[in-house]
Design a protein around this motif. Structure first.
Motif, PDB file in Angstrom:
ATOM      1  N   SER A 129       0.854  -1.262  -0.008  1.00 47.53           N
ATOM      2  CA  SER A 129       0.004  -0.017   0.089  1.00 47.53           C
ATOM      3  C   SER A 129       0.836   1.215  -0.113  1.00 47.53           C
ATOM      4  O   SER A 129       1.974   1.138   0.176  1.00 47.53           O
ATOM      5  N   GLY A 130       0.067   2.355  -0.401  1.00 51.83           N
ATOM      6  CA  GLY A 130       1.067   3.632  -0.061  1.00 51.83           C
ATOM      7  C   GLY A 130       1.329   4.340  -1.625  1.00 51.83           C
ATOM      8  O   GLY A 130       2.050   5.365  -1.679  1.00 51.83           O
ATOM      9  N   GLY A 131       1.094   3.573  -2.523  1.00 55.27           N
ATOM     10  CA  GLY A 131       1.410   4.271  -4.045  1.00 55.27           C
ATOM     11  C   GLY A 131       0.591   5.474  -4.383  1.00 55.27           C
ATOM     12  O   GLY A 131      -0.375   5.493  -3.433  1.00 55.27           O
ATOM     13  N   GLY A 132       0.816   6.090  -5.380  1.00 58.67           N
ATOM     14  CA  GLY A 132       0.078   7.132  -5.744  1.00 58.67           C
ATOM     15  C   GLY A 132       0.519   7.852  -6.797  1.00 58.67           C
ATOM     16  O   GLY A 132       1.630   7.383  -7.283  1.00 58.67           O
ATOM     17  N   LEU A 133      -0.054   9.092  -6.990  1.00 57.81           N
ATOM     18  CA  LEU A 133       0.625  10.231  -7.865  1.00 57.81           C
ATOM     19  C   LEU A 133       1.434  11.174  -7.010  1.00 57.81           C
ATOM     20  O   LEU A 133       0.798  11.725  -6.138  1.00 57.81           O
ATOM     21  N   VAL A 134       2.695  11.676  -7.430  1.00 59.33           N
ATOM     22  CA  VAL A 134       3.088  12.718  -6.665  1.00 59.33           C
ATOM     23  C   VAL A 134       3.997  13.420  -7.599  1.00 59.33           C
ATOM     24  O   VAL A 134       4.471  13.061  -8.494  1.00 59.33           O
ATOM     25  N   GLN A 135       4.367  14.731  -7.368  1.00 62.34           N
ATOM     26  CA  GLN A 135       5.206  15.422  -8.264  1.00 62.34           C
ATOM     27  C   GLN A 135       6.634  15.339  -8.042  1.00 62.34           C
ATOM     28  O   GLN A 135       6.986  14.830  -6.968  1.00 62.34           O
ATOM     29  N   GLN A 138       1.049   0.989  -7.619  1.00 55.73           N
ATOM     30  CA  GLN A 138       1.625   1.911  -8.642  1.00 55.73           C
ATOM     31  C   GLN A 138       2.178   3.358  -8.105  1.00 55.73           C
ATOM     32  O   GLN A 138       1.527   3.740  -7.230  1.00 55.73           O
ATOM     33  N   VAL A 139       3.176   3.676  -8.604  1.00 49.01           N
ATOM     34  CA  VAL A 139       3.931   5.034  -8.307  1.00 49.01           C
ATOM     35  C   VAL A 139       4.052   5.846  -9.641  1.00 49.01           C
ATOM     36  O   VAL A 139       4.854   5.244 -10.210  1.00 49.01           O
ATOM     37  N   THR A 140       3.268   6.924  -9.425  1.00 50.78           N
ATOM     38  CA  THR A 140       3.639   7.782 -10.590  1.00 50.78           C
ATOM     39  C   THR A 140       4.221   9.073 -10.319  1.00 50.78           C
ATOM     40  O   THR A 140       3.639   9.750  -9.371  1.00 50.78           O
ATOM     41  N   VAL A 141       5.191   9.393 -10.901  1.00 54.89           N
ATOM     42  CA  VAL A 141       5.802  10.946 -10.413  1.00 54.89           C
ATOM     43  C   VAL A 141       5.835  11.459 -11.788  1.00 54.89           C
ATOM     44  O   VAL A 141       6.468  11.382 -12.705  1.00 54.89           O
TER      45      VAL A 141
END
Length: 120
Positions: free
Chosen positions: A7-13, A115-118
């Motif tokens: 858990s903890g993934g996401g969209l970040v700048q 998913q981790v999206t930068v």
């Protein structure tokens, strides 16, 4: 059989931070015998090792994340973490948790990935 849930993934700048968690569960699990690791896989690329932490909490990292990522474990919670700072677009990937019993190294368990999206 060990179940791993990330858990903890996401969209970040770019420049931002995220903390991933991976909780392990199984009947009678002894979490302290497992070496834990985080891998990642970007689209069109092979899965690569990001960081590993031994059962005695010794960490090591792939060169591209040294100084930015920190792997840790809480054996009381059967959980491993990946703190990711100063994120870059090239860190974008699906991140997978991995567990290997240090006494049975041929075994390996994987989580479903997060998913981790930068991106800006």
């Amino acid at each position: 059989q060990v179940q791993l849930v990330e858990s903890g993934g996401g969209l970040v700048q770019p420049g931002g931070s995220l903390r991933l968690s991976c909780a392990a569960s199984a009947s009678g699990i002894i979490f302290t015998v497992y070496n834990m690791a985080w891998y990642r896989q970007a689209p069109g690329k092979q899965r690569e090792l990001v960081a590993r932490i031994t059962s005695s909490s010794r960490p090591n990292y792939t060169d591209s994340v040294k100084g930015r990522f920190t792997i840790s474990r809480d054996d009381a919670k059967n959980t491993v973490y990946l703190q990711m700072n100063s994120l870059r677009p090239e860190d974008t990937a699906v991140y997978y948790c991995n567990a290997v019993n240090k006494f049975i190294p041929a075994t390996g368990y994987w989580g479903q990935g997060t998913q981790v999206t930068v991106s800006s």
